[in-house]
Scaffold this active site. Structure first.
Site, PDB file in Angstrom:
ATOM      1  N   HIS A   1       0.820  -1.213   0.000  1.00  0.00           N
ATOM      2  CA  HIS A   1       0.000   0.000   0.000  1.00  0.00           C
ATOM      3  C   HIS A   1       0.857   1.267   0.000  1.00  0.00           C
ATOM      4  CE1 HIS A   1       0.971   0.955   4.201  1.00  0.00           C
ATOM      5  NE2 HIS A   1       0.828  -0.346   4.458  1.00  0.00           N
TER       6      HIS A   1
ATOM      7  N   GLU B   1      -2.236  -6.910   7.534  1.00  0.00           N
ATOM      8  CA  GLU B   1      -0.895  -6.809   8.088  1.00  0.00           C
ATOM      9  C   GLU B   1      -0.784  -7.673   9.349  1.00  0.00           C
ATOM     10  OE1 GLU B   1       2.105  -6.773   7.863  1.00  0.00           O
ATOM     11  OE2 GLU B   1       2.698  -4.684   7.548  1.00  0.00           O
TER      12      GLU B   1
END
Length: 206
Positions: free
Chosen positions: A10, A83
């Protein structure tokens, strides 16, 4: 042709800049991160992806949407691409973590966080699950996170855990390319699209 996976990290967030552990906390892209996502999308669109999937966290999902708008694809969402969970470390800077948990900091293992082996297992399961939907010459783009992608890649390549540290981190909106060959998956590119800037990540190697 062989099936390929592009692992896209990202774009930048404010917590990246402040060196705060993000983990499962849902932090949006900042202005720089939005611009990074647009730039990465313009480059990756030329690869003609056939499937796009992202973590359910907005920083990854919004990065994927920048590409999806160009190539006219939907973005599937998979929570297994999140994550690494940081427990009590989430929201804290590296300096704060080091001061409160000096031993755990050295090992980069939050006492109530997610073990790297569990992260690797869930991420690689998602990678395999989505890659199985590709045609023989299909290209899957996975928008996810620095530690999650690095660990998933290591597991997909079959690297033993003691060698996971040898694969470096991913910069914001940089990517790695994997290709399926006769003997399994292989790494074609790693941390592509990056600029000579430090990698700000929840990962230990930063």
């Amino acid at each position: 042709m062989s099936r390929r996976i592009v692992c896209l990290r990202h774009g930048q967030t404010l917590w990246n800049v402040e060196h705060r552990f993000q983990g499962h906390t849902d932090i949006a892209l900042d202005e720089t991160g939005q611009a990074q996502a647009v730039r990465a999308a313009s480059l990756l669109a030329s690869l003609k992806p056939t499937l796009i999937v992202s973590s359910d966290l907005s920083r990854a999902h919004d990065t994927a949407l920048a590409l999806a708008r160009i190539v006219k694809l939907d973005v599937a969402v998979d929570k297994d691409l999140r994550e690494r969970g940081g427990g009590a470390w989430e929201g804290l800077t590296r300096e704060e973590i080091r001061a409160r948990w000096p031993e755990e900091y050295i090992a980069w293992e939050a006492p109530d966080g997610e073990p790297v082996t569990e992260v690797a297992a869930r991420v690689v399961a998602a990678m395999r699950r989505w890659a199985a939907q590709l045609d023989d010459d299909g290209l899957l783009v996975i928008a996810s996170h620095g530690a999650a992608l690095r660990l998933g890649i290591c597991e997909l390549l079959g690297l033993p855990e003691e060698l996971w540290h040898t694969l470096g981190g991913l910069g914001n909106c940089s990517w790695s390319v994997l290709e399926e060959g006769r003997k399994g998956w292989r790494l074609l590119e790693h941390n592509a699209g990056t600029l000579p800037e430090p990698v700000n990540s929840d990962d230990i190697e930063t």
